[in-house]
Design a protein around this motif. Structure first.
Motif, PDB file in Angstrom:
ATOM      1  N   GLU A   1      16.675 -34.025 -18.876  1.00 61.74           N
ATOM      2  CA  GLU A   1      16.883 -33.803 -17.447  1.00 61.74           C
ATOM      3  C   GLU A   1      15.994 -32.696 -16.899  1.00 61.74           C
ATOM      4  OE1 GLU A   1      18.073 -36.501 -16.002  1.00 61.74           O
ATOM      5  OE2 GLU A   1      19.346 -35.267 -14.719  1.00 61.74           O
ATOM      6  N   THR A   2      15.711 -31.666 -17.689  1.00 60.17           N
ATOM      7  CA  THR A   2      14.828 -30.612 -17.178  1.00 60.17           C
ATOM      8  C   THR A   2      13.392 -31.136 -17.071  1.00 60.17           C
ATOM      9  OG1 THR A   2      14.439 -29.712 -19.391  1.00 60.17           O
ATOM     10  CG2 THR A   2      16.228 -28.741 -18.128  1.00 60.17           C
ATOM     11  N   VAL A   3      12.999 -32.011 -17.981  1.00 60.49           N
ATOM     12  CA  VAL A   3      11.669 -32.620 -17.908  1.00 60.49           C
ATOM     13  C   VAL A   3      11.574 -33.483 -16.650  1.00 60.49           C
ATOM     14  CG1 VAL A   3       9.977 -34.076 -19.076  1.00 60.49           C
ATOM     15  CG2 VAL A   3      11.513 -32.644 -20.421  1.00 60.49           C
ATOM     16  N   ARG A   4      12.641 -34.236 -16.392  1.00 57.68           N
ATOM     17  CA  ARG A   4      12.654 -35.085 -15.202  1.00 57.68           C
ATOM     18  C   ARG A   4      12.514 -34.232 -13.930  1.00 57.68           C
ATOM     19  NH1 ARG A   4      16.511 -38.079 -11.458  1.00 57.68           N
ATOM     20  NH2 ARG A   4      18.393 -37.177 -12.349  1.00 57.68           N
ATOM     21  N   SER A   5      13.286 -33.154 -13.829  1.00 63.45           N
ATOM     22  CA  SER A   5      13.225 -32.321 -12.628  1.00 63.45           C
ATOM     23  C   SER A   5      11.846 -31.700 -12.452  1.00 63.45           C
ATOM     24  CB  SER A   5      14.278 -31.205 -12.711  1.00 63.45           C
ATOM     25  OG  SER A   5      15.552 -31.741 -12.495  1.00 63.45           O
ATOM     26  N   ALA A   6      11.274 -31.220 -13.550  1.00 67.93           N
ATOM     27  CA  ALA A   6       9.948 -30.598 -13.456  1.00 67.93           C
ATOM     28  C   ALA A   6       8.921 -31.615 -12.984  1.00 67.93           C
ATOM     29  CB  ALA A   6       9.545 -30.013 -14.808  1.00 67.93           C
ATOM     30  N   PHE A   7       9.007 -32.819 -13.517  1.00 67.96           N
ATOM     31  CA  PHE A   7       8.077 -33.869 -13.089  1.00 67.96           C
ATOM     32  C   PHE A   7       8.261 -34.163 -11.601  1.00 67.96           C
ATOM     33  CE2 PHE A   7       7.117 -38.223 -12.033  1.00 67.96           C
ATOM     34  CZ  PHE A   7       5.836 -38.390 -12.549  1.00 67.96           C
TER      35      PHE A   7
ATOM     36  N   ASP B   1      12.582 -44.311 -28.870  1.00 70.37           N
ATOM     37  CA  ASP B   1      13.823 -43.734 -28.347  1.00 70.37           C
ATOM     38  C   ASP B   1      14.051 -44.311 -26.955  1.00 70.37           C
ATOM     39  OD1 ASP B   1      15.358 -40.542 -28.415  1.00 70.37           O
ATOM     40  OD2 ASP B   1      15.471 -41.932 -26.729  1.00 70.37           O
ATOM     41  N   ILE B   2      15.141 -45.038 -26.779  1.00 73.38           N
ATOM     42  CA  ILE B   2      15.327 -45.785 -25.530  1.00 73.38           C
ATOM     43  C   ILE B   2      15.460 -44.857 -24.313  1.00 73.38           C
ATOM     44  CG2 ILE B   2      17.832 -46.002 -25.777  1.00 73.38           C
ATOM     45  CD1 ILE B   2      17.468 -48.872 -24.622  1.00 73.38           C
ATOM     46  N   GLU B   3      16.056 -43.688 -24.495  1.00 72.75           N
ATOM     47  CA  GLU B   3      16.212 -42.776 -23.369  1.00 72.75           C
ATOM     48  C   GLU B   3      14.869 -42.157 -22.975  1.00 72.75           C
ATOM     49  OE1 GLU B   3      19.235 -40.169 -24.861  1.00 72.75           O
ATOM     50  OE2 GLU B   3      20.837 -41.542 -24.296  1.00 72.75           O
ATOM     51  N   LYS B   4      14.089 -41.789 -23.975  1.00 66.82           N
ATOM     52  CA  LYS B   4      12.764 -41.228 -23.691  1.00 66.82           C
ATOM     53  C   LYS B   4      11.854 -42.281 -23.065  1.00 66.82           C
ATOM     54  CE  LYS B   4      13.002 -37.564 -27.097  1.00 66.82           C
ATOM     55  NZ  LYS B   4      12.485 -36.951 -28.328  1.00 66.82           N
ATOM     56  N   LEU B   5      11.961 -43.504 -23.574  1.00 66.20           N
ATOM     57  CA  LEU B   5      11.152 -44.585 -23.016  1.00 66.20           C
ATOM     58  C   LEU B   5      11.526 -44.851 -21.557  1.00 66.20           C
ATOM     59  CD1 LEU B   5       9.041 -46.807 -23.456  1.00 66.20           C
ATOM     60  CD2 LEU B   5      10.885 -48.291 -24.273  1.00 66.20           C
ATOM     61  N   ALA B   6      12.824 -44.797 -21.260  1.00 65.17           N
ATOM     62  CA  ALA B   6      13.287 -45.031 -19.895  1.00 65.17           C
ATOM     63  C   ALA B   6      12.746 -43.958 -18.950  1.00 65.17           C
ATOM     64  CB  ALA B   6      14.816 -45.050 -19.860  1.00 65.17           C
ATOM     65  N   LEU B   7      12.742 -42.707 -19.407  1.00 66.53           N
ATOM     66  CA  LEU B   7      12.247 -41.626 -18.548  1.00 66.53           C
ATOM     67  C   LEU B   7      10.730 -41.745 -18.356  1.00 66.53           C
ATOM     68  CD1 LEU B   7      12.979 -39.132 -16.922  1.00 66.53           C
ATOM     69  CD2 LEU B   7      12.621 -37.754 -18.972  1.00 66.53           C
ATOM     70  N   ALA B   8      10.013 -42.026 -19.429  1.00 61.69           N
ATOM     71  CA  ALA B   8       8.558 -42.196 -19.319  1.00 61.69           C
ATOM     72  C   ALA B   8       8.221 -43.370 -18.408  1.00 61.69           C
ATOM     73  CB  ALA B   8       7.952 -42.393 -20.711  1.00 61.69           C
ATOM     74  N   SER B   9       9.040 -44.425 -18.460  1.00 61.46           N
ATOM     75  CA  SER B   9       8.809 -45.593 -17.603  1.00 61.46           C
ATOM     76  C   SER B   9       9.018 -45.240 -16.134  1.00 61.46           C
ATOM     77  CB  SER B   9       9.743 -46.737 -17.997  1.00 61.46           C
ATOM     78  OG  SER B   9       9.503 -47.110 -19.345  1.00 61.46           O
ATOM     79  N   TYR B  10       9.991 -44.376 -15.869  1.00 63.49           N
ATOM     80  CA  TYR B  10      10.213 -43.895 -14.491  1.00 63.49           C
ATOM     81  C   TYR B  10       9.004 -43.092 -14.013  1.00 63.49           C
ATOM     82  CZ  TYR B  10      12.069 -40.521 -11.027  1.00 63.49           C
ATOM     83  OH  TYR B  10      12.260 -39.711  -9.939  1.00 63.49           O
ATOM     84  N   PHE B  11       8.491 -42.209 -14.854  1.00 62.30           N
ATOM     85  CA  PHE B  11       7.307 -41.433 -14.468  1.00 62.30           C
ATOM     86  C   PHE B  11       6.129 -42.376 -14.189  1.00 62.30           C
ATOM     87  CE2 PHE B  11       8.514 -37.338 -17.044  1.00 62.30           C
ATOM     88  CZ  PHE B  11       9.645 -37.197 -16.262  1.00 62.30           C
ATOM     89  N   ALA B  12       5.975 -43.386 -15.069  1.00 64.32           N
ATOM     90  CA  ALA B  12       4.854 -44.315 -14.910  1.00 64.32           C
ATOM     91  C   ALA B  12       4.982 -45.111 -13.612  1.00 64.32           C
ATOM     92  CB  ALA B  12       4.793 -45.268 -16.113  1.00 64.32           C
ATOM     93  N   GLN B  13       6.211 -45.558 -13.329  1.00 59.29           N
ATOM     94  CA  GLN B  13       6.425 -46.321 -12.100  1.00 59.29           C
ATOM     95  C   GLN B  13       6.138 -45.446 -10.876  1.00 59.29           C
ATOM     96  OE1 GLN B  13      10.499 -47.726 -11.066  1.00 59.29           O
ATOM     97  NE2 GLN B  13       9.658 -49.780 -11.262  1.00 59.29           N
ATOM     98  N   THR B  14       6.542 -44.188 -10.954  1.00 62.41           N
ATOM     99  CA  THR B  14       6.321 -43.270  -9.839  1.00 62.41           C
ATOM    100  C   THR B  14       4.828 -43.082  -9.567  1.00 62.41           C
ATOM    101  OG1 THR B  14       8.323 -42.096 -10.504  1.00 62.41           O
ATOM    102  CG2 THR B  14       6.887 -40.980  -8.960  1.00 62.41           C
TER     103      THR B  14
END
Ligand SMILES: [Zn+2]
Length: 250
Positions: free
Chosen positions: A129-135, A84-97
């Protein structure tokens, strides 16, 4: 010398035809860069453990300052995220962080578990978006940037018709105590947003991502947590820009 760590692959760089470098997030040493010889061969014993977001027990050989993956035993796979490209993009942001912000060679309490929970939540979430904010907020707190959202810092009230969050000091202030001439950055927090932020910060890790929020309150939450993490770490992340370009949450 051999070391064994549980960890999650948060970065990978290809080297030649068969090998790669992987960045492993660990509790004991922060981020470890290790070379994974032959990891790209189809019959390699470490093929799956060397892939992005693999959660494994790694046995590493350390010589001077370099690590090499000796063997690895998979614990859990988050490979579904890649479909899923959107999920992958968010996971990639977490990984980069975590790659850029997690201190090296320092013990990180529960960091691997936190990251595993974040990936699990991405996989199962209805609203990314809620997962992103919590992270963003919980991770900032784990790095040592603890906002104090227990009560108004001046009068100690827990709830008020108007609550303001001052991101530069990490303080909460109520409408009675807020200085109307305050020139710094602030956010007006709807009650639902404040409740979500308190849940993210003060709930046990397993429940930090579990809250419901919608509408304007959710939009404010996204703005506050992003601003807080980026301003405290004094960074921007290309993976976040990419995730936002996909238009999620707009
Ligand atoms: Zn007050």
């Amino acid at each position: 010398m051999l070391f064994t760590y549980d960890g999650i692959v948060v970065g990978r760089r290809e080297v030649g035809d068969n090998s790669c470098f992987i960045d492993i997030l660990t509790d004991e040493q922060g981020i470890i860069e290790a070379s994974a010889h032959g990891a790209k061969k189809l019959n390699s014993a470490i093929l799956s453990s060397a892939s992005l977001f693999a959660y494994s027990t790694f046995c590493l050989n350390k010589t001077k300052l370099r690590y090499t993956v000796n063997s690895a035993k998979p614990k859990y796979s988050f490979h579904d995220i890649g479909s899923d490209i959107e999920k992958l993009a968010l996971a990639s942001y977490f990984a980069q962080t975590v790659r850029f912000c997690t201190p090296e060679e320092q013990t990180q309490d529960s960091m691997v578990r936190f990251f595993a929970i974040a990936l699990y939540e991405i996989n199962s979430a209805e609203r990314l978006e809620t997962v992103r904010s919590a992270f963003e907020l919980r991770y900032a707190s784990m790095l040592g940037y603890h906002p104090d959202l227990r009560a108004c810092f001046n009068c100690g009230c827990y709830e008020h018709g108007e609550m303001y969050f001052l991101p530069d000091s990490g303080e909460l202030v109520c409408g009675d105590c807020f200085d109307r001439d305050f020139g710094g950055r602030y956010f007006v927090l709807p009650p639902e947003t404040l409740a979500a932020m308190r849940n993210i910060l003060y709930a046990p890790l397993s429940r930090a991502f579990r809250f419901r929020i919608s509408g304007d309150s959710a939009a404010v939450l996204s703005r506050v947590t992003e601003h807080y993490l980026l301003s405290r770490t004094e960074r921007t992340f290309s993976a976040l820009e990419y995730y936002k370009k996909l238009g999620i949450g707009n």
